[in-house]
Design a protein around this motif. Structure first.
Motif, PDB file in Angstrom:
ATOM      1  N   LEU A 296      -2.074 -13.971  -4.913  1.00 34.45           N
ATOM      2  CA  LEU A 296      -3.525 -14.132  -4.983  1.00 34.45           C
ATOM      3  C   LEU A 296      -4.216 -12.788  -4.802  1.00 34.45           C
ATOM      4  CD1 LEU A 296      -3.982 -17.436  -2.916  1.00 34.45           C
ATOM      5  CD2 LEU A 296      -3.955 -17.175  -5.409  1.00 34.45           C
ATOM      6  N   CYS A 297      -3.701 -11.776  -5.479  1.00 37.86           N
ATOM      7  CA  CYS A 297      -4.188 -10.407  -5.313  1.00 37.86           C
ATOM      8  C   CYS A 297      -5.612 -10.259  -5.842  1.00 37.86           C
ATOM      9  CB  CYS A 297      -3.265  -9.446  -6.061  1.00 37.86           C
ATOM     10  SG  CYS A 297      -3.742  -7.715  -5.912  1.00 37.86           S
ATOM     11  N   GLN A 298      -6.475  -9.656  -5.017  1.00 33.66           N
ATOM     12  CA  GLN A 298      -7.807  -9.254  -5.466  1.00 33.66           C
ATOM     13  C   GLN A 298      -7.731  -7.772  -5.837  1.00 33.66           C
ATOM     14  OE1 GLN A 298     -11.056 -10.644  -2.756  1.00 33.66           O
ATOM     15  NE2 GLN A 298      -9.354 -11.477  -1.547  1.00 33.66           N
ATOM     16  N   TYR A 299      -7.787  -7.489  -7.112  1.00 30.47           N
ATOM     17  CA  TYR A 299      -7.583  -6.128  -7.576  1.00 30.47           C
ATOM     18  C   TYR A 299      -8.772  -5.229  -7.249  1.00 30.47           C
ATOM     19  CZ  TYR A 299      -3.682  -8.121 -10.196  1.00 30.47           C
ATOM     20  OH  TYR A 299      -2.515  -8.750 -10.541  1.00 30.47           O
ATOM     21  N   GLU A 300      -8.476  -3.953  -7.089  1.00 29.00           N
ATOM     22  CA  GLU A 300      -9.495  -2.956  -6.779  1.00 29.00           C
ATOM     23  C   GLU A 300     -10.129  -2.414  -8.059  1.00 29.00           C
ATOM     24  OE1 GLU A 300     -10.388  -2.211  -3.753  1.00 29.00           O
ATOM     25  OE2 GLU A 300      -8.740  -3.101  -2.597  1.00 29.00           O
ATOM     26  N   ASP A 301     -11.391  -2.020  -7.966  1.00 27.36           N
ATOM     27  CA  ASP A 301     -12.065  -1.341  -9.070  1.00 27.36           C
ATOM     28  C   ASP A 301     -11.851   0.166  -9.005  1.00 27.36           C
ATOM     29  OD1 ASP A 301     -13.162  -3.707 -10.144  1.00 27.36           O
ATOM     30  OD2 ASP A 301     -14.823  -3.626  -8.712  1.00 27.36           O
TER      31      ASP A 301
ATOM     32  N   GLU B  17      -8.715   4.670  -5.282  1.00 26.76           N
ATOM     33  CA  GLU B  17      -8.545   5.266  -3.967  1.00 26.76           C
ATOM     34  C   GLU B  17      -7.774   4.385  -2.978  1.00 26.76           C
ATOM     35  OE1 GLU B  17      -8.331   8.102  -1.215  1.00 26.76           O
ATOM     36  OE2 GLU B  17      -9.008   8.344  -3.286  1.00 26.76           O
ATOM     37  N   PRO B  18      -8.076   3.088  -2.838  1.00 23.01           N
ATOM     38  CA  PRO B  18      -7.303   2.282  -1.880  1.00 23.01           C
ATOM     39  C   PRO B  18      -5.811   2.243  -2.188  1.00 23.01           C
ATOM     40  CG  PRO B  18      -9.319   1.142  -2.501  1.00 23.01           C
ATOM     41  CD  PRO B  18      -9.182   2.314  -3.434  1.00 23.01           C
TER      42      PRO B  18
ATOM     43  N   PHE C 139       4.910   1.791  12.717  1.00 18.70           N
ATOM     44  CA  PHE C 139       4.662   2.547  11.493  1.00 18.70           C
ATOM     45  C   PHE C 139       3.154   2.759  11.397  1.00 18.70           C
ATOM     46  CE2 PHE C 139       8.679   0.386  10.872  1.00 18.70           C
ATOM     47  CZ  PHE C 139       9.467   1.363  10.298  1.00 18.70           C
ATOM     48  N   ASN C 140       2.720   3.957  11.734  1.00 10.96           N
ATOM     49  CA  ASN C 140       1.285   4.216  11.873  1.00 10.96           C
ATOM     50  C   ASN C 140       0.505   3.953  10.594  1.00 10.96           C
ATOM     51  OD1 ASN C 140       1.605   4.986  14.563  1.00 10.96           O
ATOM     52  ND2 ASN C 140       2.002   7.123  14.019  1.00 10.96           N
ATOM     53  N   GLY C 141       1.120   4.265   9.452  1.00 11.01           N
ATOM     54  CA  GLY C 141       0.437   4.040   8.186  1.00 11.01           C
ATOM     55  C   GLY C 141       0.390   2.573   7.806  1.00 11.01           C
ATOM     56  N   LEU C 142       1.561   1.943   7.775  1.00 14.60           N
ATOM     57  CA  LEU C 142       1.659   0.542   7.365  1.00 14.60           C
ATOM     58  C   LEU C 142       0.929  -0.378   8.336  1.00 14.60           C
ATOM     59  CD1 LEU C 142       2.795  -1.618   5.465  1.00 14.60           C
ATOM     60  CD2 LEU C 142       4.912  -1.578   6.797  1.00 14.60           C
ATOM     61  N   ASP C 143       1.050  -0.107   9.624  1.00 16.62           N
ATOM     62  CA  ASP C 143       0.453  -0.982  10.632  1.00 16.62           C
ATOM     63  C   ASP C 143      -1.026  -0.677  10.901  1.00 16.62           C
ATOM     64  OD1 ASP C 143       2.913  -2.214  10.951  1.00 16.62           O
ATOM     65  OD2 ASP C 143       3.529  -0.888  12.588  1.00 16.62           O
ATOM     66  N   GLY C 144      -1.540   0.383  10.293  1.00 18.93           N
ATOM     67  CA  GLY C 144      -2.924   0.783  10.533  1.00 18.93           C
ATOM     68  C   GLY C 144      -3.922  -0.250  10.034  1.00 18.93           C
ATOM     69  N   LYS C 145      -5.086  -0.255  10.641  1.00 14.89           N
ATOM     70  CA  LYS C 145      -6.121  -1.246  10.341  1.00 14.89           C
ATOM     71  C   LYS C 145      -6.519  -1.227   8.863  1.00 14.89           C
ATOM     72  CE  LYS C 145     -10.769  -2.666  11.910  1.00 14.89           C
ATOM     73  NZ  LYS C 145     -11.538  -2.418  10.671  1.00 14.89           N
ATOM     74  N   ASP C 146      -6.759  -0.050   8.320  1.00 12.75           N
ATOM     75  CA  ASP C 146      -7.197   0.042   6.923  1.00 12.75           C
ATOM     76  C   ASP C 146      -6.130  -0.483   5.966  1.00 12.75           C
ATOM     77  OD1 ASP C 146      -9.558   1.120   7.794  1.00 12.75           O
ATOM     78  OD2 ASP C 146      -9.068   3.192   7.234  1.00 12.75           O
ATOM     79  N   THR C 147      -4.866  -0.112   6.232  1.00 12.47           N
ATOM     80  CA  THR C 147      -3.778  -0.589   5.382  1.00 12.47           C
ATOM     81  C   THR C 147      -3.660  -2.100   5.449  1.00 12.47           C
ATOM     82  OG1 THR C 147      -2.538   1.473   5.633  1.00 12.47           O
ATOM     83  CG2 THR C 147      -1.294  -0.469   4.938  1.00 12.47           C
TER      84      THR C 147
END
Length: 260
Positions: free
Chosen positions: A173-178, A181-182, A16-24
């Motif tokens: 233990l989620c670190q929420y985004e400000d 975009e992510p 799965f290119n999206g899910l398995d991608g580095k950024d994801t």
């Protein structure tokens, strides 16, 4: 089910290119979902129509090729095949029609997200396992929020919205985004991985061909899939492509990111 209409084959090695991608994967680690949010693909051998959903899902959760390959996490975070045959299932169909991330423009229009993409912050509040420190999570979780009804009940059922909600809420233990975009980037990547589209031959417009069900499976002792504990971040979806005859699975168990 003595002679099930549907039989399944595990598609090994599916990427799965999206899910398995580095950024994801980096985002999922930050959100306490790495190696807890899993996708897989199975093939099936007969034509499927929506009215057959209960028969299809029960056959899926009883098929040896499924239960011996469908990976789940134990309470000790050990990953292993489900290994149990279901006696009963639930299958709730979700609408899946969104084709554009403009679906989330309402977040900007209602001052949940600023034009810059920054999520509007608020004083900390608490709801079950979640800390609410911004207007986005207020909208997602708190019925008394002034923005709770920004999205209608029907819009909240959309599979795209469900993916977005899950990644925004994250794990233990989620670190929420400000920034928004992510969340939007990962939502789009996962949705694109799982959902099939085709062009209408008459109009030339793209149409979603996938059919989506949120499911549970139980044996004589209770729920066995996605997890025996009920939690809104314990979930499993079947995303069925009736034309290609394959079914994608999206699974998550609430907890902390694992590294194995």
């Amino acid at each position: 089910m003595a002679n099930p209409k549907f039989r399944f084959t595990h598609l090994e090695g599916k990427k799965f290119n999206g899910l398995d991608g580095k950024d994801t994967q980096e985002s999922l680690l930050k959100w306490s979902m790495k190696n807890r949010l899993k996708a897989d693909t199975f093939l099936f051998d007969e034509h499927f129509q929506s009215y057959e959903k209960d028969e299809f899902v029960l056959a899926f959760m009883q098929d040896p090729n499924v239960i011996n390959n469908l990976m789940v996490l134990s309470d000790s975070d050990k990953c292993s095949p489900l290994g149990k045959k279901a006696k009963s299932i639930t299958a709730h169909q979700l609408p899946c029609s969104a084709l554009s991330m403009s679906f989330f423009d309402k977040l900007y229009e209602n001052n949940i997200v600023r034009d810059s993409g920054r999520i509007v912050q608020c004083f900390d509040e608490y709801c079950d396992d979640f800390t609410i420190s911004d207007e986005l999570r207020k909208m997602l979780l708190m019925e008394d929020s002034e923005n709770y009804d920004v999205y209608s009940a029907a819009e909240k059922e959309e599979f795209l919205y469900q993916i977005f909600r899950h990644v925004c809420l994250g794990g233990a233990l989620c670190q929420y985004e400000d920034s928004i975009e992510p969340y939007l980037k990962v939502t789009k990547a996962i949705y694109k991985d799982l959902v099939s589209v085709q062009k209408d031959s008459k109009t030339g417009k793209l149409l979603v061909t996938s059919i989506v069900f949120k499911i549970t499976a139980s044996d004589d002792h209770g729920i066995i899939y996605p997890d025996q504990k009920m939690h809104e971040q314990n979930f499993a979806y079947l995303i069925i492509d009736p034309l290609k005859r394959h079914v994608n699975v999206l699974y998550h168990k609430f907890g902390t990111s694992t590294f194995v």
